[in-house]
Design an enzyme around this catalytic site. Structure first.
Site, PDB file in Angstrom:
ATOM      1  CG  HIS A  96      73.379 107.076 -46.151  1.00 25.15           C
ATOM      2  ND1 HIS A  96      74.564 106.819 -45.497  1.00 25.15           N
ATOM      3  CD2 HIS A  96      72.397 106.801 -45.257  1.00 25.15           C
ATOM      4  CE1 HIS A  96      74.330 106.376 -44.281  1.00 25.15           C
ATOM      5  NE2 HIS A  96      73.019 106.363 -44.107  1.00 25.15           N
ATOM      6  N   GLY A 129      81.810 103.501 -39.684  1.00 28.41           N
ATOM      7  CA  GLY A 129      80.692 104.360 -40.058  1.00 28.41           C
ATOM      8  C   GLY A 129      80.553 104.332 -41.565  1.00 28.41           C
ATOM      9  CD  GLU A 152      76.023 103.012 -40.622  1.00 29.50           C
ATOM     10  OE1 GLU A 152      77.036 103.612 -41.057  1.00 29.50           O
ATOM     11  OE2 GLU A 152      75.199 103.518 -39.828  1.00 29.50           O
ATOM     12  CD  GLU A 181      81.847 103.911 -30.381  1.00 29.49           C
ATOM     13  OE1 GLU A 181      81.690 105.125 -30.291  1.00 29.49           O
ATOM     14  OE2 GLU A 181      81.205 103.215 -31.189  1.00 29.49           O
ATOM     15  CD  GLU A 195      82.730 112.046 -44.285  1.00 25.76           C
ATOM     16  OE1 GLU A 195      81.584 112.085 -44.774  1.00 25.76           O
ATOM     17  OE2 GLU A 195      83.044 112.666 -43.247  1.00 25.76           O
ATOM     18  CD  GLU A 218      77.637 112.724 -38.097  1.00 18.91           C
ATOM     19  OE1 GLU A 218      77.953 113.417 -39.063  1.00 18.91           O
ATOM     20  OE2 GLU A 218      77.849 111.520 -38.020  1.00 18.91           O
TER      21      GLU A 218
HETATM   22  N1  LIG Z   1      81.070 112.791 -41.800  1.00 15.86           N
HETATM   23  C1  LIG Z   1      79.927 112.718 -41.163  1.00 15.86           C
HETATM   24  N2  LIG Z   1      79.464 113.765 -40.534  1.00 15.86           N
HETATM   25  N3  LIG Z   1      79.206 111.571 -41.145  1.00 15.86           N
HETATM   26  C2  LIG Z   1      79.391 110.548 -42.141  1.00 15.86           C
HETATM   27  C3  LIG Z   1      79.475 109.190 -41.506  1.00 15.86           C
HETATM   28  C4  LIG Z   1      78.253 108.885 -40.697  1.00 15.86           C
HETATM   29  C5  LIG Z   1      77.916 107.362 -40.765  1.00 15.86           C
HETATM   30  O1  LIG Z   1      78.641 106.702 -39.728  1.00 15.86           O
HETATM   31  C6  LIG Z   1      77.741 105.985 -38.884  1.00 15.86           C
HETATM   32  N4  LIG Z   1      78.325 106.033 -37.539  1.00 15.86           N
HETATM   33  C7  LIG Z   1      78.630 107.137 -36.821  1.00 15.86           C
HETATM   34  N5  LIG Z   1      79.171 106.784 -35.633  1.00 15.86           N
HETATM   35  C8  LIG Z   1      79.232 105.423 -35.616  1.00 15.86           C
HETATM   36  C9  LIG Z   1      79.707 104.453 -34.676  1.00 15.86           C
HETATM   37  N6  LIG Z   1      80.235 104.834 -33.495  1.00 15.86           N
HETATM   38  N7  LIG Z   1      79.632 103.137 -34.992  1.00 15.86           N
HETATM   39  C10 LIG Z   1      79.098 102.756 -36.181  1.00 15.86           C
HETATM   40  N8  LIG Z   1      78.622 103.612 -37.120  1.00 15.86           N
HETATM   41  C11 LIG Z   1      78.700 104.931 -36.841  1.00 15.86           C
HETATM   42  C12 LIG Z   1      76.421 106.735 -39.001  1.00 15.86           C
HETATM   43  O2  LIG Z   1      75.322 105.899 -38.700  1.00 15.86           O
HETATM   44  C13 LIG Z   1      76.441 107.152 -40.463  1.00 15.86           C
HETATM   45  O3  LIG Z   1      75.927 106.147 -41.304  1.00 15.86           O
END
Ligand SMILES: NC(=[NH2+])NCCC[C@H]1O[C@@H](n2cnc3c(N)ncnc32)[C@H](O)[C@@H]1O
Length: 431
Positions: A96, A129, A152, A181, A195, A218
């Protein structure tokens, strides 16, 4: 890969089974006794004739198939999404901090909220997220939405609750600690902001300290599309509204010199027999977070894949393919291609200007930087030469956060009329 003839002399390896496998990649038969298939196909394996070749059936056709391309059915693979490791990586502040420190990234989202603040009045927004909730706080402090659902899944959500209160947004922003989901919400939303982007647009590469500094990937975009289909109102807005993957043929003298030429003369000794090993170790996978010098671009970049986030479907994500054709604009050494992404945020106001987050070499640097795909060997090029081909992002049918990227290309020298034979290189991310 083993030839069929060698295989038939090793009957002792034969193993009669009848088991279903999934194809990880496309395979084109090179002989009548082989069976072609596509990534994601289910094959019924009847005999593991030897380690490398099995006798299999698909839709009534029989033939030999390469075992390396197959994997046991997905239900045998526990946690194909590797969610535990993935969300644990976001439970600490490290990632973060990196994202919040990325000024172009975070400022673009702030600008999106500011420039749409009038239209956001009374709207319901979901921040999918949300992490520490920075985008939700922008909404709560810089606009007057009716409600913001800050979703989150990782344990960072506990901190997000506190940040919402500390910044006096708890009357508008509600934090849901859940996989998006799995959410049950009081209402559909007008705007779904997230994002989700990664180094090669779809896949972000994380160094998971939780997993002993191993690489995790991811593939958040699938979650965004599933939540869109379930919770975004008809005519609702997706932010980003669209995303594109850009590609450019480029030089990478420093990388080639440090990883390949390095072995030719080491303290007066010849280590060049290690070059094939170095090529496999350093150039067989994409190089993430590569800082591409604009002067190393050998052509103008082009958008090879564009995703419309309002219409893209989850099934589209299995295989994305984009074609390209570059004219070399100055003599140099073609070491490979560099890739990056841009995202666009349509205005909620009719005729309003869209905003753009561009992570390319000509824009302010972001934490993603660019991704470098190195060829096995450099190619000298002249102004006016042409490089044409295609890039394919093939999702892994088993490991759902993984994919492979294949680049195919042909060269046409400026004085030639025909293109060279096609070259192709597959870069796995990660299996
Ligand atoms: N740009 C990226 N590469 N990642 C930035 C966002 C990633 C954030 O989204 C959260 N996150 C990812 N997928 C999910 C999901 N399906 N549901 C809730 N939170 C999520 C994850 O835990 C993290 O805090």
């Amino acid at each position: 890969m083993l030839e069929m003839s060698e295989c038939e002399n090793t009957q002792t390896d034969s193993n009669i089974i009848t088991e279903e496998f999934i194809a990880l990649e496309d395979f084109s038969a090179t002989g009548a006794e082989q069976l072609s298939f596509s990534a994601g196909d289910t094959l019924l394996v009847h005999e593991q004739v030897c380690a490398d070749w099995w006798w299999a059936e698909r839709s009534g056709c029989f033939g030999y198939v390469p075992s390396a391309f197959l994997h046991r059915r997905v239900e045998d693979v526990e946690d194909a999404w590797q969610d535990e490791e993935y969300f644990s990586s976001y439970g600490t502040l490290k990632l973060h901090l990196e994202m919040l420190s990325d000024r172009p990234r975070t400022e673009t989202y702030r600008q999106v909220i500011v420039s749409n603040c009038a239209a956001l009045r009374g709207k319901v927004v979901m921040d999918l997220g949300c992490g520490t909730g920075v985008i939700s706080l922008f909404c709560g402090r810089l606009a007057q939405p009716a409600a913001v659902y800050a979703v989150e899944a990782s344990s960072v959500a506990e901190h997000t609750e506190k940040l919402v209160k500390l910044n006096r947004c708890d009357d508008v922003v509600t934090v849901f600690r859940s996989r998006a989901e799995d959410l049950m919400l009081p209402s559909k939303v007008d705007v779904l902001v997230s994002e989700w982007m990664g180094n090669c647009l779809l896949v972000d590469v994380l160094v998971s300290e939780w997993m002993g500094n191993c690489l995790l990937f991811e593939f958040m975009v699938e979650s965004v599309l599933r939540v869109r289909d379930r919770w975004l109102k008809d005519g609702g807005m997706m932010w980003p509204s669209s995303a594109s993957l850009s590609l450019v043929p480029c030089q990478a003298h420093a990388d080639y010199s440090q990883k390949m030429e390095f072995w030719e003369n080491l303290y007066g000794l010849d280590f060049s027999c290690l070059q094939p090993v170095a090529r496999e170790e350093f150039f067989s996978k994409p190089k993430f977070s590569h800082q591409l010098d604009p002067d190393d671009c050998l052509s103008s970049p082009c958008d090879v894949i564009t995703l419309d986030m309002h219409t893209l479907s989850v099934s589209d994500l299995e295989k994305l393919r984009g074609e390209f054709r570059f004219t070399i604009e100055r003599a140099g050494t073609l070491h490979g291609f560099a890739a990056w992404f841009s995202t666009f945020f349509r205005s909620l106001d009719e005729g309003g200007q869209p905003l753009e987050l561009n992570t390319g070499p000509h824009a302010e640097s972001t934490h993603w930087k660019q991704t470098l795909f190195m060829f096995d060997g450099p190619i000298g090029v002249e102004e006016g030469d042409c490089v044409g081909g295609a890039i394919t992002l093939q999702r892994n049918p088993i490991w759902r956060r993984h994919m492979s990227i294949t680049i195919e290309w042909r060269m046409k020298r400026r004085n030639d009329t025909t293109f060279s034979e096609k070259s192709s290189k597959r870069f796995p991310m990660w299996r």
